[in-house]
Motif scaffolding. Sequence first.
Motif, PDB file in Angstrom:
ATOM      1  N   GLN A 163       0.815  -1.213   0.000  1.00 24.36           N
ATOM      2  CA  GLN A 163       0.000   0.000   0.000  1.00 24.36           C
ATOM      3  C   GLN A 163       0.850   1.266   0.000  1.00 24.36           C
ATOM      4  N   GLN A 164       1.931   1.261   0.785  1.00 26.57           N
ATOM      5  CA  GLN A 164       2.790   2.440   0.803  1.00 26.57           C
ATOM      6  C   GLN A 164       4.050   2.177  -0.001  1.00 26.57           C
ATOM      7  N   ARG A 188      -5.791   8.034  -3.584  1.00 30.18           N
ATOM      8  CA  ARG A 188      -5.387   7.302  -2.385  1.00 30.18           C
ATOM      9  C   ARG A 188      -4.657   6.050  -2.824  1.00 30.18           C
ATOM     10  N   ASN A 221      -4.703  -7.409  -1.933  1.00 30.00           N
ATOM     11  CA  ASN A 221      -5.919  -7.514  -1.152  1.00 30.00           C
ATOM     12  C   ASN A 221      -6.510  -8.899  -1.340  1.00 30.00           C
ATOM     13  N   TYR A 222      -6.523  -9.683  -0.269  1.00 32.03           N
ATOM     14  CA  TYR A 222      -7.009 -11.064  -0.392  1.00 32.03           C
ATOM     15  C   TYR A 222      -8.475 -11.096  -0.806  1.00 32.03           C
ATOM     16  N   GLU A 266     -13.301   6.348   8.498  1.00 32.15           N
ATOM     17  CA  GLU A 266     -14.054   7.390   7.787  1.00 32.15           C
ATOM     18  C   GLU A 266     -13.133   8.476   7.281  1.00 32.15           C
ATOM     19  N   ALA A 267     -12.118   8.794   8.094  1.00 23.75           N
ATOM     20  CA  ALA A 267     -11.252   9.909   7.707  1.00 23.75           C
ATOM     21  C   ALA A 267     -10.135   9.483   6.771  1.00 23.75           C
ATOM     22  N   GLU A 268      -9.523   8.334   7.048  1.00 17.00           N
ATOM     23  CA  GLU A 268      -8.299   8.002   6.320  1.00 17.00           C
ATOM     24  C   GLU A 268      -8.314   6.639   5.654  1.00 17.00           C
ATOM     25  N   GLY A 269      -9.363   5.863   5.876  1.00 11.08           N
ATOM     26  CA  GLY A 269      -9.328   4.521   5.314  1.00 11.08           C
ATOM     27  C   GLY A 269      -9.017   3.514   6.402  1.00 11.08           C
ATOM     28  N   PRO A 270      -9.081   2.209   6.060  1.00  8.80           N
ATOM     29  CA  PRO A 270      -8.909   1.176   7.088  1.00  8.80           C
ATOM     30  C   PRO A 270      -7.474   1.140   7.589  1.00  8.80           C
ATOM     31  N   LYS A 271      -7.281   1.422   8.868  1.00  7.68           N
ATOM     32  CA  LYS A 271      -5.927   1.514   9.390  1.00  7.68           C
ATOM     33  C   LYS A 271      -5.721   0.736  10.678  1.00  7.68           C
ATOM     34  N   TRP A 285     -13.228  -5.908  11.653  1.00  8.45           N
ATOM     35  CA  TRP A 285     -12.382  -6.245  10.513  1.00  8.45           C
ATOM     36  C   TRP A 285     -12.652  -5.356   9.302  1.00  8.45           C
ATOM     37  N   ASN A 305      -6.913  -2.956   7.875  1.00 15.17           N
ATOM     38  CA  ASN A 305      -6.238  -2.975   6.594  1.00 15.17           C
ATOM     39  C   ASN A 305      -6.196  -4.410   6.070  1.00 15.17           C
ATOM     40  N   PRO A 306      -6.771  -4.663   4.870  1.00 11.53           N
ATOM     41  CA  PRO A 306      -6.795  -6.045   4.373  1.00 11.53           C
ATOM     42  C   PRO A 306      -5.403  -6.628   4.171  1.00 11.53           C
ATOM     43  N   THR A 332       5.582   2.484   8.093  1.00  7.72           N
ATOM     44  CA  THR A 332       5.247   3.026   6.781  1.00  7.72           C
ATOM     45  C   THR A 332       3.907   3.749   6.795  1.00  7.72           C
ATOM     46  N   GLY A 333       3.142   3.587   7.871  1.00 11.98           N
ATOM     47  CA  GLY A 333       1.865   4.286   7.941  1.00 11.98           C
ATOM     48  C   GLY A 333       0.712   3.512   7.345  1.00 11.98           C
ATOM     49  N   GLU A 334       0.942   2.234   7.015  1.00  4.28           N
ATOM     50  CA  GLU A 334      -0.165   1.459   6.481  1.00  4.28           C
ATOM     51  C   GLU A 334      -1.208   1.185   7.543  1.00  4.28           C
TER      52      GLU A 334
END
Lengths: 285, 462
Positions: free
Chosen positions: A122-123, A138, A144-145, B200-205, B252, B256-257, B271-273
């Motif tokens: 992702q990054q 983004r 992604n599984y 909501e703000a940044e995605g699944p983290k 879940w 993050n998947p 890395t911020g993922e």
Amino acid sequence: MRGQRLGWAPYALLLPTLAFLAVFFAMPMVRALGLAFRDADGGWSLSSWDTMFGDARFREAMTTTLLLIVVIIPVQFALAMAMALVINARLKFSGLWLYIYAIPLGISELAAGIIWYAIFTQQGWLNSILESVGVLDRPFIFLNYQNQGWLIFCIVMAEAWRATSIIMIILVAGLQGIPRDYFEAADVFGATAWQKVRRVTLPMLRPSVQVALILRTILAFQAFAVVLALAGSGTTVLSAEAYRWYYDIRDSQVAAAYASVILLLSIASTILFLVLLPTREEQMG
Amino acid sequence: MGTRNTGVLRLLPISRRGVIKAGAGAAAFGGLGLRGASMQVSAQDGGEVVFLSTQLGQVTEAEAMRSTILADFEGEVEFITEDLGPFNDRIAAEAQAGSGSVSLIGGQHGDFASFAADGLLMDLSDLATELQDRNFPEQYLELARYGGESLAFIPWMQATYVMAANRSALQYLPEGVDEAALQTSLTYEQLSQWIMAINEAEGPKFGLPVGEMGLYHRFLQGYAYPSFTGGLNTTFTSDAAVGMWQWLQDAWQYANPQSVNYDNLSDPLLTGEISVGWDHTARLINALRENPDNLIAFPAPRGPEGLGFLPVVAGLAIPNTSPNPEGARALIEYLTRPEVQAVTLQQVAFFPVVEGELPEDLGAGVQAEVAAVQATTSDPAALQSLLPVGLGEQGGAYNDVFKATFRAIVLDGSDDIPGVLAEQAVNLQAVLDTAGAACWTPDPASDGVCQVGSGGAATPVS
């Protein structure tokens, strides 16, 4: 030429190699495969096969393995053919191309997996480039599984990068073995470049193609580190399952069953290639 | 209290009384001048000791071990690390051959179970008596006996699991929760709200280590199950368990998947993922060390039944075929010295098992973990579990049931959670039956094999 009696000398010289193969390859292989047909107490039983077929991940492993093979082999073969023709055309810098193409050969499977993980994550590289160019707002989750299509794509890319050189080297060797006479004859008949490839190169290359396909398919059945690095536990292949059953679950019988499945599939595909690509005597030179 | 690290670092609040006793013991303790304390096992030249370990296998950890932690040992140590599979094979093979090259082995307490059962390890009871002043937690020594008389290992170090988060995620904390509250009162419910706001703000983290080598099964065994249901095997199919899995399934969506790729959460945090995650202290330490200003550590959340947590004990054992048992004993004595335990903590973020004062200069990352661990163990709602005991070779199969359940319910998103649990309960019982294992904390002790059940009246799975 063949009428001369060879005596026992050649067979005696072969004996050490045969003994080595028998002790370090054949015997362990037979014993390991025998494990698949025994239960924990040592008696004959098919219980490990039951466990394997009943395992939830067996189907996933089987489908993913076969899918990868069906996609990877044609892609790699086409790429390798193109690369081999480039090298064989003896263009300027073709020596340099050979070195560039051969770089992935020097990298271990897991290292290649880690490199491509760093690209696809992702990054990672790909997302950074796509974001900076403006294609993405983004980062996109390639690995992604939940999206098996992209996952398989990433694995195919990594495997294609890593292992195409093996096929290419075999094809280059095959190409260099085609006598120039055939090409000169084709020129006399006014063949175009494409016709030369289709009518002279490819048929003459059949033995090499056969060898390359068999080799690559057998290796592809064993592919494991790249899938592990890119997909984690998101998907699995047969060899990864064999590893998991032996090391994590400590059940050597089921691991041997998985190994037997890989062996059977390898044998089946080898026979398939031998049947589909029969080589005629004169092509053997 | 500030950031001063005085006092005993214990991960076992046996009871409130136990905690107070431990505190009193710490108060009676001197400073760091323990090198002068009398020890019957003298630090003589240990000779050559081949030390085979399943722990500290990562490259940086092994390097720290060889160059720093073992540096002052009088003798030559060859520190070799192996995965559990080859480790088992080697020790079993040496036992079968009757002679071996490995003098000392190090591993988690579960790693030694099959060796102890087969009688392959020397009885270290006399060594434990000699090292009495170390004050190893009695519960760990009890574990080391595996239900028998002989002491199979000496406790070496311990670890546990904590949560970590990026400071940038703190702005999304729900109403009523601030950074200080994270250390004392975060609930699973609040965690859900938090990661939903981040999503909501940044995605699944949100992240969990769900990779092939990830420790998510420990999250289920030592954190989720006890916190929601108060038990583990005996409450596997209970309504509370269904509630727990439902919580996990919902959470879940905000995870993050790529978690299925994560074996450790250090890299994704850096890395911020991910911005919030749960993992082993040794697998978070890299991130906490490299980015101490932006990453914080805090205890795992609490559920309806309390703050379930899981200490992991590593120990040192001497196989019967050890070629240098005296050297091995000297090395055990060395590694359990308080100052060496402090160095171990500072280098590889594995916590001491002996009484002693912690040094001030642990480094920001380890400091953060120490604070989080202390907050966990001193919490009144803390509900301590143990790693499975008595599973022997079935340890992997046992974990696999939890992984399969996770896969079916969370990754594949099943709508029939009770059905999946009932199905997996059969597999779980089969593993327990094969291993012949009795129940362990958090389940109440059982006569005979532990019965998988739905809590309350123990109805065995048919």
